[in-house]
Design an enzyme around this catalytic site. Structure first.
Site, PDB file in Angstrom:
ATOM      1  N   ARG A 160       0.819  -1.222   0.000  1.00  0.00           N
ATOM      2  CA  ARG A 160       0.000   0.000   0.000  1.00  0.00           C
ATOM      3  C   ARG A 160       0.850   1.269   0.000  1.00  0.00           C
ATOM      4  O   ARG A 160       0.506   2.273   0.614  1.00  0.00           O
ATOM      5  CB  ARG A 160      -0.963   0.028   1.200  1.00  0.00           C
ATOM      6  CG  ARG A 160      -1.927  -1.130   1.259  1.00  0.00           C
ATOM      7  CD  ARG A 160      -2.866  -1.169   0.055  1.00  0.00           C
ATOM      8  NE  ARG A 160      -3.647  -2.395   0.084  1.00  0.00           N
ATOM      9  CZ  ARG A 160      -3.280  -3.544  -0.498  1.00  0.00           C
ATOM     10  NH1 ARG A 160      -2.143  -3.603  -1.175  1.00  0.00           N
ATOM     11  NH2 ARG A 160      -4.037  -4.616  -0.417  1.00  0.00           N
ATOM     12  N   SER A 239     -11.473  -0.271   2.963  1.00  0.00           N
ATOM     13  CA  SER A 239     -10.676  -0.547   4.159  1.00  0.00           C
ATOM     14  C   SER A 239     -10.102   0.762   4.693  1.00  0.00           C
ATOM     15  O   SER A 239      -9.317   1.426   4.014  1.00  0.00           O
ATOM     16  CB  SER A 239      -9.545  -1.523   3.831  1.00  0.00           C
ATOM     17  OG  SER A 239     -10.070  -2.743   3.360  1.00  0.00           O
ATOM     18  N   GLU A 343      -5.675   4.252   5.969  1.00  0.00           N
ATOM     19  CA  GLU A 343      -5.324   4.078   4.565  1.00  0.00           C
ATOM     20  C   GLU A 343      -5.733   5.280   3.719  1.00  0.00           C
ATOM     21  O   GLU A 343      -4.971   5.719   2.856  1.00  0.00           O
ATOM     22  CB  GLU A 343      -5.961   2.796   4.027  1.00  0.00           C
ATOM     23  CG  GLU A 343      -5.512   2.432   2.620  1.00  0.00           C
ATOM     24  CD  GLU A 343      -5.914   1.023   2.214  1.00  0.00           C
ATOM     25  OE1 GLU A 343      -6.146   0.812   1.016  1.00  0.00           O
ATOM     26  OE2 GLU A 343      -5.993   0.147   3.086  1.00  0.00           O
TER      27      GLU A 343
END
Length: 351
Positions: A160, A239, A343
């Protein structure tokens, strides 16, 4: 190039949250994108680049500057090579590659947002990451004021993360190039256990491309991870927290906390993450810390379908969302000694 003033930003995000921008520009060509970025840089105007808005948490006060909406279009295929303009809708592009019989991103179906955002976050799900198929990223470099082509090896991809995320003020992605696989209508090897179970195959097997894509879409829908205006569980950024990656010492301390809290027979999720590191599940942490599906009584709550998604139930503010996020972070830290990291990108606010 369309120009608006005091323009609401909430409708441009999947959270449907955030105040207005002083000015909003919508660019439909690479040249318009570059012109807008140069103008902002020349005048010292703060710049917010918006693609699909699926990874943004914008403060209630909005953004004092120029919001640049990337609305460029372009899907070019030559054999197994695919080039996407940054403004292409990602899930539509995935569908087109499947229709073309190309494997490599079929398990990334249903992920909201634009193609240009995928290398920034190194988007991944269900056993695939874009870093495994991206060959080059074409971007405007705000430091050198030039358009540059950055090969995969120089993108610094990790979980990520990428060089674009680590230096967010420098690059504006214009195009993303992929090298996919022609496997005679079959998918790439199925690497995610949940997907393999749903398909009735073993990890490593291949299945028809359409079956892989449709199965992932069903799995995502069941978790509220496919956009649906009528379903508040999808008024989210997917998420909200990344899965923690722990050193050996950190994981040992974590396991001890798990045994202390949940009993000697309980083992936390653990996945190899390279370099003597272990990845564990943020969703598991949240659930076991007491934040179950549907948690909350206000207008911002945990999704009723997935503990990793924080949602706007229709009347939330960004501050409502952040209060919930902070509560979850504090609860997980107290329970397990792990600090969750958000995130989505925050604009004008922070946890």
């Amino acid at each position: 190039m369309q120009e608006l003033h005091d323009a609401p930003l909430a409708p441009l995000t999947t959270f449907r949250l955030g105040g207005p921008a002083t000015r909003q520009l919508t660019a439909t060509t690479d040249a318009e994108v570059i012109a807008a970025v140069r103008e902002a840089d020349d005048t010292g105007t703060p710049l917010l680049v918006i693609g699909g808005g699926s990874n943004l948490v914008i403060g209630d006060k909005g953004f004092a500057g120029t919001a640049l909406v990337i609305a460029t279009k372009g899907f070019e295929q030559s054999g197994t090579h695919v080039e996407l303009a940054a403004g292409e809708v990602w899930t539509d592009a995935v569908a087109r590659t499947v229709e073309a019989g190309l494997a490599g991103i079929e398990c990334l179906a249903g992920i909201p947002g634009s193609a240009g955002a995928t290398p920034i976050q190194n988007v991944g799900a269900y056993g695939q990451e874009v870093s495994s198929t991206i060959t080059e990223v074409v971007a405007y470099d705000r430091r050198t004021r030039e358009t540059v082509t950055i090969p995969n090896a120089e993108c610094a991809f990790s979980y990520r993360h990428s060089r674009f995320k680590s230096d967010p003020e420098r690059y504006v992605v214009l195009r993303v190039r992929f090298e996919l696989e022609d496997a005679d209508g079959l998918s790439g090897p199925i690497r995610y256990a949940e997907t393999a179970r749903a398909l009735g195959v073993e990890p490593g097997d291949r299945v028809p491309l359409t079956a892989a894509r449709e199965t992932v879409l069903k799995l995502r829908s069941g978790k509220g991870m496919v956009l649906d205006p009528e379903d508040h569980d999808t008024w989210s950024a997917g998420s909200f927290f990344t899965n923690p990656i722990l050193t050996e010492a950190q994981f040992a301390a974590f396991r001890a906390r798990v045994r202390e809290r949940l009993g000697d027979g309980v083992e936390p999720p653990a996945y190899p993450a390279g370099e003597s590191r272990t990845k564990t599940s943020a969703a598991w942490l949240i659930d076991k810390a007491g934040f179950t599906k549907g948690y909350g009584t206000g207008p911002a709550r945990i999704s009723t379908k997935h503990t990793l998604a924080l949602t706007n139930r229709g009347a939330a503010t960004t501050e409502d969302l952040l209060a919930l996020a902070r509560e979850v972070v504090a609860g997980v830290r107290e329970a397990f000694g792990i600090t969750l990291v958000n995130e989505p990108v925050t604009v004008g606010v922070s946890l």
